[in-house]
Design a protein around this motif. Structure first.
Motif, PDB file in Angstrom:
ATOM      1  N   LYS A 161      91.083 121.286 121.912  1.00 29.58           N
ATOM      2  CA  LYS A 161      90.316 120.306 121.649  1.00 29.58           C
ATOM      3  C   LYS A 161      88.997 120.404 122.337  1.00 29.58           C
ATOM      4  O   LYS A 161      88.009 119.947 122.444  1.00 29.58           O
ATOM      5  CB  LYS A 161      91.105 118.977 122.278  1.00 29.58           C
ATOM      6  CG  LYS A 161      91.955 118.658 121.147  1.00 29.58           C
ATOM      7  CD  LYS A 161      92.752 117.346 121.252  1.00 29.58           C
ATOM      8  CE  LYS A 161      93.731 117.319 119.965  1.00 29.58           C
ATOM      9  NZ  LYS A 161      94.718 116.499 120.125  1.00 29.58           N
ATOM     10  N   HIS A 172      87.633 123.173 121.789  1.00 30.87           N
ATOM     11  CA  HIS A 172      86.783 124.161 120.884  1.00 30.87           C
ATOM     12  C   HIS A 172      87.155 125.599 121.560  1.00 30.87           C
ATOM     13  O   HIS A 172      86.274 126.443 121.295  1.00 30.87           O
ATOM     14  CB  HIS A 172      85.837 123.914 120.476  1.00 30.87           C
ATOM     15  CG  HIS A 172      85.524 122.771 119.686  1.00 30.87           C
ATOM     16  ND1 HIS A 172      84.190 122.299 119.392  1.00 30.87           N
ATOM     17  CD2 HIS A 172      86.444 122.050 119.181  1.00 30.87           C
ATOM     18  CE1 HIS A 172      84.258 121.285 118.441  1.00 30.87           C
ATOM     19  NE2 HIS A 172      85.549 120.999 118.361  1.00 30.87           N
ATOM     20  N   GLU A 228      96.114 116.685 112.571  1.00 32.58           N
ATOM     21  CA  GLU A 228      95.138 116.385 113.088  1.00 32.58           C
ATOM     22  C   GLU A 228      94.310 117.622 113.701  1.00 32.58           C
ATOM     23  O   GLU A 228      92.940 117.876 113.760  1.00 32.58           O
ATOM     24  CB  GLU A 228      95.161 115.657 114.487  1.00 32.58           C
ATOM     25  CG  GLU A 228      96.200 116.238 115.358  1.00 32.58           C
ATOM     26  CD  GLU A 228      96.255 115.402 116.844  1.00 32.58           C
ATOM     27  OE1 GLU A 228      95.445 115.218 117.233  1.00 32.58           O
ATOM     28  OE2 GLU A 228      97.535 115.486 117.309  1.00 32.58           O
ATOM     29  N   TYR A 229      95.070 118.683 113.933  1.00 29.74           N
ATOM     30  CA  TYR A 229      94.457 120.175 114.276  1.00 29.74           C
ATOM     31  C   TYR A 229      93.826 120.735 112.984  1.00 29.74           C
ATOM     32  O   TYR A 229      92.474 121.220 113.460  1.00 29.74           O
ATOM     33  CB  TYR A 229      95.607 121.081 114.731  1.00 29.74           C
ATOM     34  CG  TYR A 229      96.306 120.613 116.288  1.00 29.74           C
ATOM     35  CD1 TYR A 229      95.621 120.770 117.297  1.00 29.74           C
ATOM     36  CD2 TYR A 229      97.531 119.842 116.137  1.00 29.74           C
ATOM     37  CE1 TYR A 229      96.224 120.598 118.631  1.00 29.74           C
ATOM     38  CE2 TYR A 229      97.997 119.269 117.411  1.00 29.74           C
ATOM     39  CZ  TYR A 229      97.389 119.659 118.382  1.00 29.74           C
ATOM     40  OH  TYR A 229      97.886 119.311 119.621  1.00 29.74           O
ATOM     41  N   TYR A 268      90.483 118.873 112.394  1.00 26.18           N
ATOM     42  CA  TYR A 268      89.628 118.970 113.644  1.00 26.18           C
ATOM     43  C   TYR A 268      88.790 120.508 113.397  1.00 26.18           C
ATOM     44  O   TYR A 268      87.715 120.691 113.381  1.00 26.18           O
ATOM     45  CB  TYR A 268      90.411 119.272 114.672  1.00 26.18           C
ATOM     46  CG  TYR A 268      89.836 118.926 116.160  1.00 26.18           C
ATOM     47  CD1 TYR A 268      89.901 117.614 116.357  1.00 26.18           C
ATOM     48  CD2 TYR A 268      89.011 119.840 116.853  1.00 26.18           C
ATOM     49  CE1 TYR A 268      89.401 117.111 117.549  1.00 26.18           C
ATOM     50  CE2 TYR A 268      88.586 119.441 118.306  1.00 26.18           C
ATOM     51  CZ  TYR A 268      88.902 118.185 118.544  1.00 26.18           C
ATOM     52  OH  TYR A 268      88.191 117.540 119.694  1.00 26.18           O
ATOM     53  N   TYR A 306      85.006 121.287 112.058  1.00 29.21           N
ATOM     54  CA  TYR A 306      84.343 122.653 112.930  1.00 29.21           C
ATOM     55  C   TYR A 306      83.575 123.618 112.125  1.00 29.21           C
ATOM     56  O   TYR A 306      82.590 123.612 112.185  1.00 29.21           O
ATOM     57  CB  TYR A 306      85.222 122.924 114.024  1.00 29.21           C
ATOM     58  CG  TYR A 306      84.745 124.247 114.817  1.00 29.21           C
ATOM     59  CD1 TYR A 306      83.969 123.858 115.901  1.00 29.21           C
ATOM     60  CD2 TYR A 306      84.628 125.583 114.520  1.00 29.21           C
ATOM     61  CE1 TYR A 306      83.336 124.591 116.711  1.00 29.21           C
ATOM     62  CE2 TYR A 306      84.006 126.524 115.114  1.00 29.21           C
ATOM     63  CZ  TYR A 306      83.385 126.172 116.430  1.00 29.21           C
ATOM     64  OH  TYR A 306      82.805 127.047 117.327  1.00 29.21           O
TER      65      TYR A 306
END
Ligand code: FE2
Length: 243
Positions: free
Chosen positions: A168, A170, A225-226, A229, A233
């Motif tokens: 989370k 990054h 969710e990953y 994400y 990105y």
């Protein structure tokens, strides 16, 4: 150079699927390096250097397998070993490479698997190392998806807290904090946080590696969710450069 590389690998057991895979991976990473060099408009010399780096980056893997019978990254640093046999023991002389490229190649090969590239004051060396790292990761995405070399389909454990926190932020996931199968998946998704060039993001986007990886997983909802994400990105990075 390719002929010499084939001769080198032929000294190992090509019937061993791990040897064969590393050989094919080297060829594919070289191809991706050539493609990136074009997309990035590299000059002729730099394009030549990155092409050599792509082919030779994993040369330490062949001896590693022979010596340790494993590809484990915990006990054996194949990048440092590869750089050592090429440039300290002189193996590079077999590959018909201009000696003025040795220094840049050594840095790129040595740094291709490191958690972070060594900090130095040499933009050209850093650039070649970054392109090589991107190309290597692109082919690993490919190996987990279209090539089906590695499988990560049923994951029956959980993401460790440390891994979730790093993700989370990054950050790419240090293999030292990876404990579960779920962590491995998250660390592959987190490759995107360690991609350097817009052009590499574009390849990852076009090839739909993340969608493909997601579709393979049985209990995928748990990890959605990953993936979301990481996909956001990628989109942000491409948009940012497009502005
Ligand atoms: Fe490698």
């Amino acid at each position: 150079m390719l002929k010499e590389f084939k001769e080198y690998v032929n000294e190992y057991d090509m019937n061993n699927h791990n040897i064969k895979y590393r050989y094919n991976h080297s060829l594919r990473v070289q191809k991706i390096c050539v493609a990136l060099a074009k997309m990035l408009n590299l000059n002729k010399e730099d394009a030549e250097i990155i092409k050599i780096a792509g082919l030779l980056h994993d040369i330490g893997r062949f001896e590693q397998l022979k010596l340790t019978n494993s590809f484990s990254d915990n006990e054996f640093d194949h990048a440092a070993y590869g750089a050592m046999i090429l440039f300290k023991e002189g193996l590079i002389e077999n590959f018909n490479v201009n000696p003025k490229y040795y220094d840049i190649l050594e840095f790129a090969i040595l740094n291709h698997n490191r958690f972070k590239i060594m900090e130095i004051n040499d933009e050209r060396k850093i650039m070649i190392a970054k392109i090589l790292r991107d190309a290597d990761k692109i082919d690993i995405f490919d190996a987990y998806t279209y090539q089906k070399i590695y499988k990560i389909t049923n994951i029956d454990d959980e993401v460790s807290q440390d891994v979730a926190i790093e993700f989370k932020k990054h950050e790419s996931i240090n293999r030292k904090i990876r404990k579960t199968k779920a962590d491995l998946l998250i660390s592959i998704i987190a490759f995107v946080f360690d991609i350097n060039y817009k052009e590499s993001f574009e390849i990852i986007n076009e090839q739909k590696y993340l969608d493909e990886l997601y579709n393979q997983i049985e209990n995928k909802e748990k990890f959605k969710e990953y993936f979301d994400y990481a996909k956001d990105y990628i989109k942000e990075r491409i948009d940012e450069y497009a502005r």
